[in-house]
Design a protein around this motif. Structure first.
Motif, PDB file in Angstrom:
ATOM      1  N   LEU A  28     -36.544  19.911 -26.595  1.00 48.67           N
ATOM      2  CA  LEU A  28     -36.403  19.852 -25.152  1.00 48.67           C
ATOM      3  C   LEU A  28     -36.797  21.198 -24.556  1.00 48.67           C
ATOM      4  N   ASP A  29     -37.270  21.168 -23.336  1.00 48.35           N
ATOM      5  CA  ASP A  29     -37.655  22.385 -22.629  1.00 48.35           C
ATOM      6  C   ASP A  29     -36.392  23.023 -22.053  1.00 48.35           C
ATOM      7  N   ILE A  30     -35.783  23.929 -22.818  1.00 46.70           N
ATOM      8  CA  ILE A  30     -34.552  24.601 -22.396  1.00 46.70           C
ATOM      9  C   ILE A  30     -34.976  25.856 -21.642  1.00 46.70           C
ATOM     10  N   VAL A  31     -34.810  25.824 -20.322  1.00 45.31           N
ATOM     11  CA  VAL A  31     -35.259  26.944 -19.496  1.00 45.31           C
ATOM     12  C   VAL A  31     -34.227  28.060 -19.433  1.00 45.31           C
ATOM     13  N   SER A  32     -32.980  27.748 -19.749  1.00 38.57           N
ATOM     14  CA  SER A  32     -31.947  28.776 -19.772  1.00 38.57           C
ATOM     15  C   SER A  32     -30.797  28.330 -20.662  1.00 38.57           C
ATOM     16  N   THR A  33     -30.290  29.281 -21.431  1.00 40.09           N
ATOM     17  CA  THR A  33     -29.119  29.059 -22.271  1.00 40.09           C
ATOM     18  C   THR A  33     -28.027  29.975 -21.751  1.00 40.09           C
ATOM     19  N   LEU A  34     -26.973  29.373 -21.205  1.00 38.96           N
ATOM     20  CA  LEU A  34     -25.862  30.108 -20.613  1.00 38.96           C
ATOM     21  C   LEU A  34     -24.651  29.932 -21.518  1.00 38.96           C
ATOM     22  N   VAL A  35     -24.142  31.037 -22.033  1.00 37.01           N
ATOM     23  CA  VAL A  35     -23.090  30.981 -23.052  1.00 37.01           C
ATOM     24  C   VAL A  35     -21.861  31.734 -22.566  1.00 37.01           C
ATOM     25  N   VAL A  36     -20.701  31.176 -22.829  1.00 36.96           N
ATOM     26  CA  VAL A  36     -19.438  31.806 -22.435  1.00 36.96           C
ATOM     27  C   VAL A  36     -19.306  33.155 -23.137  1.00 36.96           C
ATOM     28  N   GLU A  37     -19.088  34.187 -22.333  1.00 34.46           N
ATOM     29  CA  GLU A  37     -18.977  35.552 -22.855  1.00 34.46           C
ATOM     30  C   GLU A  37     -17.857  35.652 -23.901  1.00 34.46           C
ATOM     31  N   GLY A  38     -18.168  36.298 -25.016  1.00 33.33           N
ATOM     32  CA  GLY A  38     -17.183  36.518 -26.067  1.00 33.33           C
ATOM     33  C   GLY A  38     -16.936  35.319 -26.969  1.00 33.33           C
ATOM     34  N   SER A  39     -17.606  34.201 -26.718  1.00 33.53           N
ATOM     35  CA  SER A  39     -17.391  33.007 -27.539  1.00 33.53           C
ATOM     36  C   SER A  39     -18.044  33.183 -28.911  1.00 33.53           C
ATOM     37  N   PHE A  40     -17.640  32.328 -29.825  1.00 32.95           N
ATOM     38  CA  PHE A  40     -18.218  32.333 -31.165  1.00 32.95           C
ATOM     39  C   PHE A  40     -19.729  32.121 -31.082  1.00 32.95           C
ATOM     40  N   LEU A  41     -20.155  31.211 -30.195  1.00 28.39           N
ATOM     41  CA  LEU A  41     -21.589  30.957 -30.032  1.00 28.39           C
ATOM     42  C   LEU A  41     -22.310  32.212 -29.551  1.00 28.39           C
ATOM     43  N   ALA A  42     -21.734  32.938 -28.610  1.00 27.04           N
ATOM     44  CA  ALA A  42     -22.360  34.175 -28.128  1.00 27.04           C
ATOM     45  C   ALA A  42     -22.546  35.163 -29.274  1.00 27.04           C
ATOM     46  N   ARG A  43     -21.531  35.311 -30.102  1.00 28.17           N
ATOM     47  CA  ARG A  43     -21.633  36.235 -31.242  1.00 28.17           C
ATOM     48  C   ARG A  43     -22.711  35.775 -32.225  1.00 28.17           C
ATOM     49  N   GLN A  44     -22.795  34.475 -32.463  1.00 25.75           N
ATOM     50  CA  GLN A  44     -23.820  33.951 -33.369  1.00 25.75           C
ATOM     51  C   GLN A  44     -25.220  34.222 -32.827  1.00 25.75           C
ATOM     52  N   LEU A  45     -25.431  33.954 -31.543  1.00 28.45           N
ATOM     53  CA  LEU A  45     -26.757  34.142 -30.954  1.00 28.45           C
ATOM     54  C   LEU A  45     -27.151  35.612 -30.916  1.00 28.45           C
ATOM     55  N   ILE A  46     -26.192  36.493 -30.703  1.00 27.52           N
ATOM     56  CA  ILE A  46     -26.475  37.932 -30.755  1.00 27.52           C
ATOM     57  C   ILE A  46     -26.927  38.306 -32.168  1.00 27.52           C
ATOM     58  N   ASN A  47     -26.209  37.829 -33.182  1.00 27.65           N
ATOM     59  CA  ASN A  47     -26.567  38.130 -34.578  1.00 27.65           C
ATOM     60  C   ASN A  47     -27.946  37.593 -34.935  1.00 27.65           C
ATOM     61  N   GLU A  48     -28.330  36.476 -34.340  1.00 22.31           N
ATOM     62  CA  GLU A  48     -29.635  35.862 -34.611  1.00 22.31           C
ATOM     63  C   GLU A  48     -30.729  36.409 -33.693  1.00 22.31           C
ATOM     64  N   GLU A  49     -30.343  37.307 -32.790  1.00 22.04           N
ATOM     65  CA  GLU A  49     -31.264  37.901 -31.819  1.00 22.04           C
ATOM     66  C   GLU A  49     -31.961  36.837 -30.974  1.00 22.04           C
ATOM     67  N   ARG A  50     -31.191  35.825 -30.574  1.00 23.77           N
ATOM     68  CA  ARG A  50     -31.724  34.761 -29.721  1.00 23.77           C
ATOM     69  C   ARG A  50     -31.393  35.055 -28.272  1.00 23.77           C
ATOM     70  N   LYS A  51     -32.281  34.664 -27.395  1.00 17.36           N
ATOM     71  CA  LYS A  51     -32.150  34.933 -25.972  1.00 17.36           C
ATOM     72  C   LYS A  51     -31.141  33.977 -25.329  1.00 17.36           C
ATOM     73  N   PHE A  52     -30.217  34.548 -24.541  1.00 16.36           N
ATOM     74  CA  PHE A  52     -29.271  33.763 -23.765  1.00 16.36           C
ATOM     75  C   PHE A  52     -28.674  34.653 -22.686  1.00 16.36           C
ATOM     76  N   LYS A  53     -28.019  34.026 -21.722  1.00 14.51           N
ATOM     77  CA  LYS A  53     -27.304  34.760 -20.682  1.00 14.51           C
ATOM     78  C   LYS A  53     -25.809  34.537 -20.900  1.00 14.51           C
ATOM     79  N   SER A  54     -25.070  35.607 -20.852  1.00 17.87           N
ATOM     80  CA  SER A  54     -23.628  35.558 -21.034  1.00 17.87           C
ATOM     81  C   SER A  54     -22.961  35.303 -19.683  1.00 17.87           C
ATOM     82  N   ILE A  55     -22.037  34.352 -19.651  1.00 14.19           N
ATOM     83  CA  ILE A  55     -21.354  33.960 -18.417  1.00 14.19           C
ATOM     84  C   ILE A  55     -19.859  34.246 -18.564  1.00 14.19           C
ATOM     85  N   ASN A  56     -19.259  34.865 -17.513  1.00 14.26           N
ATOM     86  CA  ASN A  56     -17.823  35.137 -17.586  1.00 14.26           C
ATOM     87  C   ASN A  56     -17.051  34.703 -16.345  1.00 14.26           C
TER      88      ASN A  56
END
Length: 81
Positions: A28-56
């Protein structure tokens, strides 16, 4: 999958990885990935160096949503809406 879905723009918002992974598998054409700040998913994406925006906050989320163009918003584990 309906081929019409491939012609749409998606936003993922949440903190659960399995839905994001399925969206990626469907190409799918995912134009933005918005992830809850401090969540497990945010930590995983940071470790994988994947682009996302952190939301708080809900205000921050709405500001971002109003600034991008998309057809579908996929919410999964989102505490703000």
């Amino acid at each position: 999958m309906n081929s019409n879905l491939k012609d749409n723009k998606f936003v993922f918002m949440g903190n659960r990885r399995f839905v994001l992974d399925e969206m990626n598998k469907l190409n799918l054409d995912i134009v933005s990935t918005l992830v809850v700040e401090g969540s497990f998913l945010a930590r995983q994406l940071i470790n994988e160096e994947r682009k996302f925006k952190s939301i708080n906050s809900k205000d921050q989320l709405l500001k971002i949503l109003f600034s991008i163009e998309f057809d579908y918003l996929i919410l999964n584990g989102c505490p703000y809406i």
